[in-house]
Design an enzyme around this catalytic site. Structure first.
Site, PDB file in Angstrom:
ATOM      1  N   GLU A 120     -10.031  24.109  -2.557  1.00 29.31           N
ATOM      2  CA  GLU A 120      -9.811  24.082  -4.001  1.00 29.31           C
ATOM      3  C   GLU A 120     -11.080  24.516  -4.743  1.00 29.31           C
ATOM      4  O   GLU A 120     -12.181  24.037  -4.452  1.00 29.31           O
ATOM      5  CB  GLU A 120      -9.409  22.671  -4.433  1.00 29.31           C
ATOM      6  N   LYS A 197      -2.038  24.273 -10.415  1.00 29.19           N
ATOM      7  CA  LYS A 197      -2.035  22.863 -10.034  1.00 29.19           C
ATOM      8  C   LYS A 197      -1.091  22.075 -10.929  1.00 29.19           C
ATOM      9  O   LYS A 197      -1.270  22.032 -12.149  1.00 29.19           O
ATOM     10  CB  LYS A 197      -3.459  22.306 -10.134  1.00 29.19           C
ATOM     11  N   CYS A 234      -4.330  20.210  -4.263  1.00 33.68           N
ATOM     12  CA  CYS A 234      -5.012  18.919  -4.273  1.00 33.68           C
ATOM     13  C   CYS A 234      -4.114  17.729  -4.636  1.00 33.68           C
ATOM     14  O   CYS A 234      -3.353  17.257  -3.823  1.00 33.68           O
ATOM     15  CB  CYS A 234      -6.239  18.975  -5.184  1.00 33.68           C
TER      16      CYS A 234
END
Length: 385
Positions: A120, A197, A234
């Site tokens: 990430e 994300k 994530c």
């Protein structure tokens, strides 16, 4: 027990108390059928040693079928620390990371990797704990034609390799909005698209929406020459429905590039991606950075503790899980590393045909109940005496 060290320490402990056959059975119960070691080229092994990063290789097979040929893919997961201090000039930090990633990708190419994924926000320190704007927002760039995308396009074409590049995206068309984004680049060098994300952590005063908000791209899946891939960035790994939606869109491999530190999440790390692989009949790839990143100005974490200069130790431990519940050992907790994993994507359908989780899923029922649950006048279905 995340990471290779966790496996090794467990086995050493068990070896002192049980015979080899029982040890093998205990390991099978804990981690599924063992992923077989993958023979890697000697020049790749020596190059990794020269460049001081760990190199591991494993393979997952599948049953031979009569009508389908094996669908063999090799993926590479890269975990790394930031090479320079966080107060070094922005351009120098990025250049150092380009150099480090390029030398690891070269070894991945020697190993025959078809799809490589970086951690990430790989082009910068994970500075969002500081809540400072400058210089951290200067790392943001265009996902379509920024310098990192151009760099990755060259890597993809040179090595005939799909590249998944998670960056801090600057969306100039939409008011200079920042996004936490993974750019997917075809082995031809073409930008296939991007995934943003979907879930932003808000833990204590660590709130990434200080910098960027939840993604607006849904759950895209990218058809590559080597298979259908998705990127669950994530914090999305804590949300089972996030994995599910990528799977419903057809993902055979879901990458989870992360930047996560110990204590709060490390006990979850070995099981979340593995659970997602089982539940969704697909391969999952969990990637975490390593090292401790120190910042000039102290900050707090909303936990009552004193102000400090680092978020904590990024514990690496990157691994791959298969749809049958097996997984590779993880990379080290402390070193840069490349995990090469060969997989037969036919295993996805084979496991699906056996367990039928998607066929037996009551998605229409869930959709109706979820639609009701998000309404202001929702009343939980609780039956009382």
């Amino acid at each position: 027990m995340a990471g290779a060290a966790g496996f090794d320490s467990l086995e050493r402990c068990l070896q002192r108390h049980m015979p080899a056959a029982e040890l093998a059975e205990a390991t099978r119960i804990l981690y599924g059928e063992a992923a077989r070691p993958l023979d890697l080229p000697p020049d790749a092994v020596s190059a990794a040693a020269d460049r001081t990063f760990e190199l591991q290789g494993y393979r997952f097979g599948a049953e031979l079928e009569q009508l389908r040929q094996p669908h063999i893919v090799r993926v590479g997961l890269i975990q790394n620390r930031v090479p320079l201090p966080t107060d070094a000039p922005v351009a120098e930090q990025t250049a150092a990371l380009y150099n480090r990633i390029e030398e690891i990708v070269e070894v991945a190419a020697i190993c025959g990797v078809n799809v490589v994924c970086f951690q990430e926000l790989w082009t910068m320190p994970f500075a969002f704990c500081t809540r400072e704007r400058l210089p951290w927002t200067e790392f943001a760039e265009s996902s379509e034609d920024g310098p990192t995308t151009r760099f990755c396009q060259k890597l993809a074409k040179k090595h005939n390799m799909v590249v998944v590049s998670p960056i801090l995206e600057r969306d100039a068309v939409h008011g200079e909005t920042l996004w936490n984004t993974a750019v997917v680049i075809s082995n031809s060098g073409t930008v296939l698209g991007k995934s943003r994300k979907n879930h932003i952590p808000r833990i204590g005063d660590f709130n990434e929406s200080t910098y960027y908000m939840e993604g607006d791209r849904g759950h895209p899946v990218f058809q590559t020459q080597f298979g259908k891939i998705a990127v669950n960035i994530c914090f999305g790994r804590h949300h089972p429905l996030n994995w599910l939606m990528y799977s419903l869109n057809g993902a055979e491999i879901i990458f989870n590039p992360s930047a996560t530190v110990g204590k709060l999440s490390e006990s979850m790390w070995p099981i979340e991606a593995r659970n997602a692989a089982i539940a969704n009949h697909c391969f999952t790839c969990a990637i975490n950075r390593v090292g401790t990143e120190v910042y000039a100005h102290p900050f707090t974490s909303g936990d009552g503790g004193d102000a400090h200069h680092d978020l904590g130790h990024f514990y690496g431990s990157s691994y791959v899980a298969a749809p049958d519940g097996s997984r590779t050992p993880g990379l080290t907790r402390t070193q840069d590393g490349l995990l090469v994993t060969e997989m037969d994507l036919n295993l996805c359908r084979q496991v699906s045909d056996k367990w039928n989780f998607k066929m037996t899923g009551r998605y229409k029922m869930y959709a109706e109940e979820l639609a009701a649950a998000v309404q202001p006048d929702f009343v939980p279905n609780v039956i009382k005496e």
